[in-house]
Design a protein around this motif. Structure first.
Motif, PDB file in Angstrom:
ATOM      1  N   GLN A 174     -11.640  20.043  49.153  1.00  0.00           N
ATOM      2  CA  GLN A 174     -11.896  20.551  50.302  1.00  0.00           C
ATOM      3  C   GLN A 174     -11.444  22.076  50.550  1.00  0.00           C
ATOM      4  OE1 GLN A 174     -10.068  19.272  54.195  1.00  0.00           O
ATOM      5  NE2 GLN A 174     -12.012  19.919  55.226  1.00  0.00           N
ATOM      6  N   PRO A 175     -12.243  23.259  50.447  1.00  0.00           N
ATOM      7  CA  PRO A 175     -11.842  24.413  50.535  1.00  0.00           C
ATOM      8  C   PRO A 175     -10.824  24.770  51.540  1.00  0.00           C
ATOM      9  CG  PRO A 175     -14.446  24.258  50.583  1.00  0.00           C
ATOM     10  CD  PRO A 175     -13.628  23.026  50.661  1.00  0.00           C
ATOM     11  N   GLN A 176      -9.929  25.936  51.334  1.00  0.00           N
ATOM     12  CA  GLN A 176      -9.131  26.367  52.126  1.00  0.00           C
ATOM     13  C   GLN A 176      -9.519  28.022  52.094  1.00  0.00           C
ATOM     14  OE1 GLN A 176      -5.659  25.122  50.254  1.00  0.00           O
ATOM     15  NE2 GLN A 176      -5.525  23.175  51.684  1.00  0.00           N
ATOM     16  N   LYS A 177      -9.493  28.536  53.522  1.00  0.00           N
ATOM     17  CA  LYS A 177      -9.954  29.865  53.649  1.00  0.00           C
ATOM     18  C   LYS A 177      -8.503  30.768  54.081  1.00  0.00           C
ATOM     19  CE  LYS A 177     -14.652  30.975  54.163  1.00  0.00           C
ATOM     20  NZ  LYS A 177     -15.726  31.168  54.956  1.00  0.00           N
ATOM     21  N   ASN A 178      -8.673  31.948  53.713  1.00  0.00           N
ATOM     22  CA  ASN A 178      -7.534  32.969  54.459  1.00  0.00           C
ATOM     23  C   ASN A 178      -8.229  33.465  55.580  1.00  0.00           C
ATOM     24  OD1 ASN A 178      -6.875  35.578  54.985  1.00  0.00           O
ATOM     25  ND2 ASN A 178      -5.256  35.398  53.538  1.00  0.00           N
ATOM     26  N   ILE A 179      -7.439  33.265  56.580  1.00  0.00           N
ATOM     27  CA  ILE A 179      -8.255  33.535  57.873  1.00  0.00           C
ATOM     28  C   ILE A 179      -8.538  35.064  58.172  1.00  0.00           C
ATOM     29  CG2 ILE A 179      -7.940  33.523  60.576  1.00  0.00           C
ATOM     30  CD1 ILE A 179      -6.687  30.988  60.241  1.00  0.00           C
ATOM     31  N   ASP A 180      -7.826  35.780  57.778  1.00  0.00           N
ATOM     32  CA  ASP A 180      -8.044  37.457  57.884  1.00  0.00           C
ATOM     33  C   ASP A 180      -9.156  37.605  56.960  1.00  0.00           C
ATOM     34  OD1 ASP A 180      -6.822  38.709  59.594  1.00  0.00           O
ATOM     35  OD2 ASP A 180      -5.007  39.265  58.350  1.00  0.00           O
ATOM     36  N   GLY A 224      -7.942  20.348  59.924  1.00  0.00           N
ATOM     37  CA  GLY A 224      -8.695  19.673  60.834  1.00  0.00           C
ATOM     38  C   GLY A 224      -9.488  20.978  61.834  1.00  0.00           C
ATOM     39  N   VAL A 225      -9.824  21.919  61.180  1.00  0.00           N
ATOM     40  CA  VAL A 225     -10.251  22.906  62.142  1.00  0.00           C
ATOM     41  C   VAL A 225     -11.987  22.644  62.289  1.00  0.00           C
ATOM     42  CG1 VAL A 225     -10.767  25.332  62.366  1.00  0.00           C
ATOM     43  CG2 VAL A 225      -8.877  24.754  61.619  1.00  0.00           C
ATOM     44  N   GLU A 226     -12.474  22.433  63.154  1.00  0.00           N
ATOM     45  CA  GLU A 226     -13.864  21.957  63.440  1.00  0.00           C
ATOM     46  C   GLU A 226     -14.743  22.902  64.240  1.00  0.00           C
ATOM     47  OE1 GLU A 226     -13.540  17.727  64.989  1.00  0.00           O
ATOM     48  OE2 GLU A 226     -13.038  17.034  62.975  1.00  0.00           O
ATOM     49  N   THR A 227     -14.045  23.906  65.164  1.00  0.00           N
ATOM     50  CA  THR A 227     -14.831  24.553  65.879  1.00  0.00           C
ATOM     51  C   THR A 227     -14.552  26.166  65.730  1.00  0.00           C
ATOM     52  OG1 THR A 227     -13.588  24.626  67.840  1.00  0.00           O
ATOM     53  CG2 THR A 227     -14.928  22.769  67.693  1.00  0.00           C
ATOM     54  N   GLU A 228     -15.357  26.766  66.196  1.00  0.00           N
ATOM     55  CA  GLU A 228     -15.387  28.349  66.222  1.00  0.00           C
ATOM     56  C   GLU A 228     -14.218  28.558  67.357  1.00  0.00           C
ATOM     57  OE1 GLU A 228     -19.135  30.098  66.776  1.00  0.00           O
ATOM     58  OE2 GLU A 228     -18.200  32.142  65.742  1.00  0.00           O
ATOM     59  N   GLU A 229     -14.080  28.030  68.277  1.00  0.00           N
ATOM     60  CA  GLU A 229     -12.806  28.325  69.131  1.00  0.00           C
ATOM     61  C   GLU A 229     -11.324  27.961  68.696  1.00  0.00           C
ATOM     62  OE1 GLU A 229     -15.519  26.033  70.173  1.00  0.00           O
ATOM     63  OE2 GLU A 229     -16.655  27.857  70.892  1.00  0.00           O
ATOM     64  N   LEU A 231     -10.904  28.086  65.512  1.00  0.00           N
ATOM     65  CA  LEU A 231     -10.537  29.293  64.556  1.00  0.00           C
ATOM     66  C   LEU A 231     -10.037  30.597  65.351  1.00  0.00           C
ATOM     67  CD1 LEU A 231     -10.363  30.084  61.627  1.00  0.00           C
ATOM     68  CD2 LEU A 231     -12.912  30.762  61.870  1.00  0.00           C
ATOM     69  N   ALA A 232     -10.749  30.900  66.412  1.00  0.00           N
ATOM     70  CA  ALA A 232     -10.452  32.062  67.123  1.00  0.00           C
ATOM     71  C   ALA A 232      -8.856  32.218  67.739  1.00  0.00           C
ATOM     72  CB  ALA A 232     -11.722  32.210  68.392  1.00  0.00           C
ATOM     73  N   PHE A 233      -8.533  31.036  68.078  1.00  0.00           N
ATOM     74  CA  PHE A 233      -7.380  30.720  68.479  1.00  0.00           C
ATOM     75  C   PHE A 233      -6.380  30.740  67.316  1.00  0.00           C
ATOM     76  CE2 PHE A 233      -3.597  27.813  69.062  1.00  0.00           C
ATOM     77  CZ  PHE A 233      -2.837  28.601  70.231  1.00  0.00           C
ATOM     78  N   LEU A 234      -6.556  30.415  66.343  1.00  0.00           N
ATOM     79  CA  LEU A 234      -5.755  30.211  65.244  1.00  0.00           C
ATOM     80  C   LEU A 234      -5.671  31.872  64.774  1.00  0.00           C
ATOM     81  CD1 LEU A 234      -6.680  27.177  63.417  1.00  0.00           C
ATOM     82  CD2 LEU A 234      -4.590  27.635  64.445  1.00  0.00           C
ATOM     83  N   LYS A 235      -6.777  32.544  64.721  1.00  0.00           N
ATOM     84  CA  LYS A 235      -6.822  33.779  64.195  1.00  0.00           C
ATOM     85  C   LYS A 235      -6.121  34.811  65.351  1.00  0.00           C
ATOM     86  CE  LYS A 235     -10.127  37.415  62.551  1.00  0.00           C
ATOM     87  NZ  LYS A 235     -11.259  37.423  61.744  1.00  0.00           N
ATOM     88  N   LYS A 236      -5.837  34.480  66.435  1.00  0.00           N
ATOM     89  CA  LYS A 236      -5.418  35.484  67.471  1.00  0.00           C
ATOM     90  C   LYS A 236      -3.831  35.102  67.262  1.00  0.00           C
ATOM     91  CE  LYS A 236      -4.760  34.495  71.880  1.00  0.00           C
ATOM     92  NZ  LYS A 236      -4.674  33.477  73.004  1.00  0.00           N
ATOM     93  N   GLU A 237      -3.577  34.021  66.869  1.00  0.00           N
ATOM     94  CA  GLU A 237      -2.185  33.645  66.643  1.00  0.00           C
ATOM     95  C   GLU A 237      -1.587  33.960  65.224  1.00  0.00           C
ATOM     96  OE1 GLU A 237      -0.273  33.070  69.275  1.00  0.00           O
ATOM     97  OE2 GLU A 237      -1.989  32.933  70.762  1.00  0.00           O
ATOM     98  N   LYS A 238      -2.350  34.595  64.732  1.00  0.00           N
ATOM     99  CA  LYS A 238      -2.001  35.055  63.233  1.00  0.00           C
ATOM    100  C   LYS A 238      -1.345  33.911  62.307  1.00  0.00           C
ATOM    101  CE  LYS A 238      -1.408  39.624  63.967  1.00  0.00           C
ATOM    102  NZ  LYS A 238      -2.397  39.541  65.241  1.00  0.00           N
ATOM    103  N   CYS A 239      -2.191  32.610  62.258  1.00  0.00           N
ATOM    104  CA  CYS A 239      -1.989  31.645  61.352  1.00  0.00           C
ATOM    105  C   CYS A 239      -2.795  32.178  60.267  1.00  0.00           C
ATOM    106  CB  CYS A 239      -3.037  30.658  61.954  1.00  0.00           C
ATOM    107  SG  CYS A 239      -2.797  28.866  60.938  1.00  0.00           S
ATOM    108  N   ASP A 240      -2.278  31.808  58.807  1.00  0.00           N
ATOM    109  CA  ASP A 240      -2.573  32.334  57.584  1.00  0.00           C
ATOM    110  C   ASP A 240      -4.038  31.881  57.268  1.00  0.00           C
ATOM    111  OD1 ASP A 240      -0.204  34.351  57.157  1.00  0.00           O
ATOM    112  OD2 ASP A 240       0.764  32.238  57.286  1.00  0.00           O
ATOM    113  N   GLU A 241      -3.987  30.382  57.201  1.00  0.00           N
ATOM    114  CA  GLU A 241      -5.051  29.953  56.595  1.00  0.00           C
ATOM    115  C   GLU A 241      -5.517  28.616  57.293  1.00  0.00           C
ATOM    116  OE1 GLU A 241      -3.315  28.827  52.908  1.00  0.00           O
ATOM    117  OE2 GLU A 241      -2.746  30.937  52.162  1.00  0.00           O
ATOM    118  N   MET A 242      -6.974  28.411  56.883  1.00  0.00           N
ATOM    119  CA  MET A 242      -7.534  27.156  57.719  1.00  0.00           C
ATOM    120  C   MET A 242      -8.293  26.379  56.745  1.00  0.00           C
ATOM    121  SD  MET A 242     -11.168  27.230  57.680  1.00  0.00           S
ATOM    122  CE  MET A 242     -11.846  26.846  59.234  1.00  0.00           C
ATOM    123  N   GLN A 243      -8.516  24.965  57.216  1.00  0.00           N
ATOM    124  CA  GLN A 243      -9.080  24.015  56.406  1.00  0.00           C
ATOM    125  C   GLN A 243      -9.550  23.086  57.424  1.00  0.00           C
ATOM    126  OE1 GLN A 243      -6.161  21.835  53.735  1.00  0.00           O
ATOM    127  NE2 GLN A 243      -7.483  20.017  53.413  1.00  0.00           N
TER     128      GLN A 243
END
Ligand code: C2E
Ligand code: MG
Ligand code: MG
Ligand code: MG
Length: 278
Positions: free
Chosen positions: A45-51, A236-241, A243-255
């Motif tokens: 399962q790929p993991q992305k840098n959010i930035d 367990g990121v499933e929606t755009e919302e 992801l947007a929250f995580l980006k706003k809070e400066k979370c580094d990566e998502m899966q």
């Protein structure tokens, strides 16, 4: 009541108490065979840098492709493998094959990524774990920086000195260690600051349910990770919302399913080319 009747009663009683036990025995036999007959597969399962939106890692997730029952998820057989000790051999197989696969992708010219491998408690508590990892890296030719081992909070809690030694040994090899399912176990802030851990993986329960309380927890974990010089990834990121929250809070990566499900290796080259487009 005839003799035959009571014999039948006994048989039925005997059958019901031993049913679970027999199912377990069957599964144990089948698990042994699975390893010998190559029925295990690893999906990634790929993991992305959010930035940057780049794929930076893949988590190796074990699948049992049973000849009759089809794909069996790890949640069904890992606990039994752990109980019987079979997890030692299975875990070694996963570690080795994930390293072989990652090296192969690099040789094929794909941009280097980190492969994450889940360790079970028994596997992590082996005396020669550091040696085993070292041998696998040597045999496969994978650079240590491209391997990440995932442990859980509870695994890091027992026998502090032994765990510290193992973690330091892994760090000396150059391997990264992350704490999986963070927030669901018993974590001690004392251990967290002492142990050489490079990343926290926020458990998906806090991501999936968009509640105020969960968002507060996610924020705190992100801030704490950064204060302790660790990276942080949301599972367990499933929606755009989300992801947007995580980006706003400066979370580094998502899966999570929002970007991609775990995929069989043959579908991974498509993910690498996607990385260049995004
Ligand atoms: P995990 O290490 O926390 O792995 C993440 C799990 O979440 C995976 O389930 C993955 O498919 C699932 N997941 C990922 N994104 C999403 C999402 O957006 N939504 C939802 N609902 N789920 C998502 P999977 O593959 O069934 O694995 C379950 C667990 O089994 C893993 O949890 C891990 O603890 C264990 N496991 C898997 N492979 C291995 C292995 O090779 N060794 C050991 N010891 N344990 C393993
Ligand atoms: Mg994991
Ligand atoms: Mg796990
Ligand atoms: Mg997890």
């Amino acid at each position: 009541v005839t003799k035959e009747d009571s014999r039948n009663d006994f048989k039925m009683f005997n059958a019901s108490i031993s049913e679970n036990f027999r199912t377990m025995l069957t599964m144990e036999t089948e698990l042994r065979r699975a390893l010998k007959e190559n029925q295990f597969e690893i999906h990634y399962q790929p993991q992305k840098n959010i930035d940057s939106n780049e794929v930076i890692g893949m988590e190796a997730l074990l699948r049992w492709n049973h000849p009759i029952k089809g794909y069996i998820p790890p949640g069904t057989f890992i606990p039994l493998a752990e109980k019987t000790g079979l997890i030692i051999d299975i875990g070694h197989w996963v570690l080795k094959h994930a390293c072989v696969q990652n090296k192969k992708w690099q040789m094929e010219g794909h941009p280097p990524i980190v492969v994450g491998v889940n360790l079970s408690a028994k596997q992590f508590h082996q005396k020669n774990l550091v040696e085993q990892v070292h041998t696998i890296l040597k045999e496969t030719g994978l650079d240590a920086e491209y391997l990440e081992l995932e442990i859980t909070e509870s695994m890091a809690m027992s026998n502090e000195e032994f765990i510290l030694k193992t973690l330091q040994g892994l760090r000396e090899l150059g391997v990264q260690v992350s704490i999986d399912d963070f927030g669901t176990g018993y974590s001690s802030m004392k251990y967290l600051s002492r142990f050489p851990v490079s990343k926290l993986k926020i458990d998906k329960v806090f991501i999936t349910e968009n509640k105020k309380q969960n968002q507060a927890i996610v924020k705190s974990i992100i801030h704490m990770s950064h204060s302790l010089n660790m990276k942080v990834i949301a599972e367990g990121v499933e929606t755009e919302e989300q992801l947007a929250f995580l980006k706003k809070e400066k979370c580094d990566e998502m899966q999570g399913f929002f970007y991609s499900k775990p995929l069989p290796p043959k579908q991974i080259p498509g993910i690498f080319s996607d990385r260049m487009v995004n």
